[in-house]
Design a protein around this motif. Structure first.
Motif, PDB file in Angstrom:
ATOM      1  N   ALA A  30       1.059  -1.278  -0.245  1.00 30.01           N
ATOM      2  CA  ALA A  30       0.157   0.624   0.126  1.00 30.01           C
ATOM      3  C   ALA A  30       0.776   1.058   0.364  1.00 30.01           C
ATOM      4  N   HIS A  31       2.113   1.327   1.294  1.00 28.98           N
ATOM      5  CA  HIS A  31       2.979   2.522   0.934  1.00 28.98           C
ATOM      6  C   HIS A  31       3.348   2.631  -0.466  1.00 28.98           C
ATOM      7  N   LEU A  32       4.246   1.394  -0.890  1.00 35.34           N
ATOM      8  CA  LEU A  32       4.699   1.650  -2.231  1.00 35.34           C
ATOM      9  C   LEU A  32       3.865   2.201  -3.424  1.00 35.34           C
ATOM     10  N   LYS A  33       2.572   1.591  -3.078  1.00 37.63           N
ATOM     11  CA  LYS A  33       2.112   2.087  -4.520  1.00 37.63           C
ATOM     12  C   LYS A  33       1.130   3.896  -4.714  1.00 37.63           C
ATOM     13  N   LEU A  34       1.581   4.002  -2.972  1.00 39.79           N
ATOM     14  CA  LEU A  34       0.608   5.566  -2.867  1.00 39.79           C
ATOM     15  C   LEU A  34       2.283   6.188  -3.216  1.00 39.79           C
ATOM     16  N   ALA A  35       3.363   6.420  -2.386  1.00 41.06           N
ATOM     17  CA  ALA A  35       4.425   6.715  -2.892  1.00 41.06           C
ATOM     18  C   ALA A  35       4.312   6.550  -4.705  1.00 41.06           C
ATOM     19  N   LEU A  41       7.413   4.005   4.557  1.00 45.79           N
ATOM     20  CA  LEU A  41       7.192   2.527   4.008  1.00 45.79           C
ATOM     21  C   LEU A  41       8.553   1.768   4.746  1.00 45.79           C
ATOM     22  N   ARG A  42      10.347   2.012   4.165  1.00 47.47           N
ATOM     23  CA  ARG A  42      11.298   2.172   5.051  1.00 47.47           C
ATOM     24  C   ARG A  42      10.983   2.084   6.713  1.00 47.47           C
ATOM     25  N   GLU A  43      10.438   2.683   7.740  1.00 45.56           N
ATOM     26  CA  GLU A  43      10.175   2.557   7.929  1.00 45.56           C
ATOM     27  C   GLU A  43       9.531   1.466   8.981  1.00 45.56           C
ATOM     28  N   LEU A  44       8.594   1.031   7.999  1.00 47.71           N
ATOM     29  CA  LEU A  44       7.728  -0.048   7.964  1.00 47.71           C
ATOM     30  C   LEU A  44       8.610  -1.393   7.776  1.00 47.71           C
ATOM     31  N   ALA A  45       8.692  -1.265   6.329  1.00 47.65           N
ATOM     32  CA  ALA A  45      10.098  -2.345   6.844  1.00 47.65           C
ATOM     33  C   ALA A  45      11.591  -2.465   7.142  1.00 47.65           C
ATOM     34  N   THR A  46      11.673  -1.790   8.224  1.00 44.92           N
ATOM     35  CA  THR A  46      12.379  -1.939   9.116  1.00 44.92           C
ATOM     36  C   THR A  46      12.264  -3.022  10.770  1.00 44.92           C
ATOM     37  N   ILE A  47      11.334  -2.415  10.764  1.00 49.40           N
ATOM     38  CA  ILE A  47      10.941  -2.492  11.838  1.00 49.40           C
ATOM     39  C   ILE A  47       9.981  -4.427  11.373  1.00 49.40           C
ATOM     40  N   GLY A  85      15.332  -1.095   0.687  1.00 53.30           N
ATOM     41  CA  GLY A  85      15.446  -0.042  -0.820  1.00 53.30           C
ATOM     42  C   GLY A  85      14.557   0.660  -0.824  1.00 53.30           C
ATOM     43  N   LEU A  86      13.643   0.636  -1.991  1.00 61.79           N
ATOM     44  CA  LEU A  86      12.447   1.051  -2.305  1.00 61.79           C
ATOM     45  C   LEU A  86      12.087   1.980  -1.729  1.00 61.79           C
ATOM     46  N   GLY A  87      12.184   2.541   0.095  1.00 59.17           N
ATOM     47  CA  GLY A  87      12.014   3.316   0.819  1.00 59.17           C
ATOM     48  C   GLY A  87      13.173   3.992   1.005  1.00 59.17           C
ATOM     49  N   PHE A  88      14.148   3.836   0.288  1.00 59.22           N
ATOM     50  CA  PHE A  88      15.256   5.040   0.015  1.00 59.22           C
ATOM     51  C   PHE A  88      15.431   5.665  -1.399  1.00 59.22           C
ATOM     52  N   LEU A  89      14.852   4.482  -1.788  1.00 60.70           N
ATOM     53  CA  LEU A  89      15.126   5.126  -3.654  1.00 60.70           C
ATOM     54  C   LEU A  89      13.742   6.288  -3.734  1.00 60.70           C
ATOM     55  N   LEU A  90      13.233   5.548  -3.394  1.00 59.12           N
ATOM     56  CA  LEU A  90      11.494   6.716  -3.553  1.00 59.12           C
ATOM     57  C   LEU A  90      11.500   8.758  -2.804  1.00 59.12           C
ATOM     58  N   LYS A  91      12.309   8.037  -1.851  1.00 55.87           N
ATOM     59  CA  LYS A  91      12.774   8.689  -0.924  1.00 55.87           C
ATOM     60  C   LYS A  91      13.937   9.855  -1.692  1.00 55.87           C
ATOM     61  N   MET A 140       5.059  11.995  -1.258  1.00 59.09           N
ATOM     62  CA  MET A 140       5.666  10.867  -2.066  1.00 59.09           C
ATOM     63  C   MET A 140       7.209  10.542  -0.813  1.00 59.09           C
ATOM     64  N   GLU A 141       7.416  11.620   0.057  1.00 56.25           N
ATOM     65  CA  GLU A 141       8.415  11.374   0.967  1.00 56.25           C
ATOM     66  C   GLU A 141       7.918  10.884   2.064  1.00 56.25           C
ATOM     67  N   ARG A 142       6.687  11.480   2.032  1.00 56.01           N
ATOM     68  CA  ARG A 142       5.693  10.928   3.228  1.00 56.01           C
ATOM     69  C   ARG A 142       5.577   9.543   3.165  1.00 56.01           C
ATOM     70  N   TYR A 143       5.016   9.260   2.539  1.00 59.03           N
ATOM     71  CA  TYR A 143       4.914   7.298   1.288  1.00 59.03           C
ATOM     72  C   TYR A 143       6.391   6.777   1.827  1.00 59.03           C
TER      73      TYR A 143
END
Length: 449
Positions: free
Chosen positions: A210-215, A234-240, A269-275, A227-230
């Motif tokens: 969901a976060h990936l699609k939103l971003a 995504l990155r925070e959730l993936a880390t958890i 990785g996509l959390g970093f890339l999209l940011k 986009m930054e926020r999502y």
């Protein structure tokens, strides 16, 4: 309905016979001079089953497949008597799940939404069981590729489920968000707004998608802050979830692995890339570099299987290209030959690569005619893309290319390019602000040709 019958001088109103599935089938049997055995032979339905369907008291309910088979035996068109099938969907005032679900699926496939609406209006009198059935129909349609057709069923659930925290309500919101995405930028943004309040109520593995699609959708809409926020979420959730997976790995207890569409390292990785992408498009190139380096080497990630190793290599490749991109935008034009070689080896990166090169040429005033000539064939095929993400990149490329031509006094080429860009914008109902930018650029230069 009544039929007027005249008896001598007396007019009598006689009720017209009520049409039912069985009365219509019996009528066709008389027309075709079919016995029960003949109908069984022509339809492929067991003779005993047919007898129970047509003659038992009460009659055995028929399936939609059986009705279709009987219709074919009489050379009737697909969907014959579907408007009368609702009587088979209810028994003892309760909806029959085994019959109504295949019926709805078939109605959708042949476009008989009138039949669906008629049955749903009755079903909704008993919400508890009906909403589960409607959700199941929606899921079947969604997962078989009929996403647009699933939308009305998800809406039935959303509009009638009183508990906004129920699993089927939240999942319906998510599916509706996914199914509503298309080439219409305004509708895509409305889809984001509708779904956003529910994104964190989904199961965590689905939250990743969901976060990936939103971003990604915010990228196509150029909503960089969103986009930054999502991407952050995504990155925070993936880390958890990664920490949870490590705890499971080091625990003696047997537990189910995380079930997600992609390997967990991909979401991280996509959390970093999209940011990084969102920052780049806002002109924060040095910050973008920092986040790009965040996914450049993910080999430290534990629990990497073969799929995970493949993802790590992909991120290494993307980081290499994106670092070239950032160097170009900062003004380090010396990397251009290496970047062009990277694009030749990775042709799927040509569109985003040319977007960067044209933008950098406009910012730092260097010539790119040789580059445009080399990739002229690929450029001629950019308008073939149907993917909303690539179409958005194509719009940006055309706008910046028109600017490039105008800056160099090539007004004919510039007018042709910006006119094409305007036509593309209108064809996909693009963001109005961007369309106005295109029109403004056209108006500034139209008399210079």
């Amino acid at each position: 309905m009544y039929v007027i019958t005249v008896r001598r001088e007396l007019i009598v109103l006689v009720p017209a016979p009520i049409r039912t599935l069985r009365s219509e089938i019996e009528h066709q049997m008389k027309i075709h001079n079919y016995t029960l055995s003949k109908l069984s032979q022509q339809s492929g339905i067991n003779n005993g089953h047919l007898s129970l369907i047509l003659n038992a008291n009460p009659p055995r309910p028929m399936t939609i497949k059986q009705l279709d088979a009987i219709g074919r035996a009489f050379d009737q068109p697909e969907g014959w008597l579907y408007e009368l099938y609702s009587e088979e969907c209810f028994r003892h005032e309760k909806v029959s799940r085994p019959r109504v679900i295949p019926y709805f699926i078939k109605c959708v496939q042949i476009g008989r939404f009138d039949c669906v609406e008629a049955v749903v209006s009755i079903m909704l009198e008993d919400l508890k069981s009906s909403l589960l059935i409607l959700f199941e129909v929606a899921e079947q349609l969604f997962h078989t590729g009929l996403k647009q057709e699933s939308i009305p069923f998800y809406r039935y659930v959303i509009e009638n489920e009183r508990n906004n925290f129920s699993d089927i309500f939240v999942m319906s919101q998510y599916r509706l968000f996914v199914a509503s995405q298309g080439l219409d930028a305004e509708e895509n943004w409305r889809a984001v707004i509708r779904f956003e309040p529910y994104r964190k109520r989904l199961p965590e593995n689905i939250q990743l998608d969901a976060h990936l699609k939103l971003a990604n959708l915010c990228f196509t809409l150029q909503k960089w802050k969103d986009m930054e926020r999502y991407a952050d979420e995504l990155r925070e959730l993936a880390t958890i979830l990664y920490k949870n997976e490590l705890r499971k790995k080091n625990s003696d207890k047997i537990s189910e692995p995380l079930k997600a569409t992609y390997h967990l390292v991909a979401y991280y990785g996509l959390g970093f890339l999209l940011k990084a992408l969102a920052l780049k498009h806002q002109g924060f190139y040095e910050q973008s570099k920092e986040y790009t380096l965040g996914y450049a080497d993910l080999s430290w990630f534990e629990t990497l299987d073969e799929t995970g190793q493949f993802e790590v290599k992909r991120f290494q490749l993307w980081a290499k290209g994106n670092l070239f991109t950032l160097d170009m935008l900062i003004g380090n034009i010396g990397v251009l030959p290496d970047y062009l070689q990277y694009l030749r080896v990775n042709p799927h990166e040509i569109l985003p690569g040319l977007v960067t090169i044209v933008k950098a040429a406009n910012m730092h005033t260097f010539q790119i005619e040789d580059v445009l000539h080399e990739f002229s064939y690929e450029i001629s095929r950019f308008d073939k893309y149907e993917d909303v993400f690539k179409r958005g990149l194509h719009l940006r490329f055309r706008f910046d290319l028109a600017t490039y031509y105008f800056q160099r006094g090539k007004y004919v080429e510039g007018i042709d390019t910006i006119s094409f860009c305007i036509a593309l914008c209108q064809g996909m109902n693009s963001d109005e602000t961007f369309l106005l930018e295109c029109i403004k650029l056209y108006e500034e230069h139209k008399f210079k040709t």
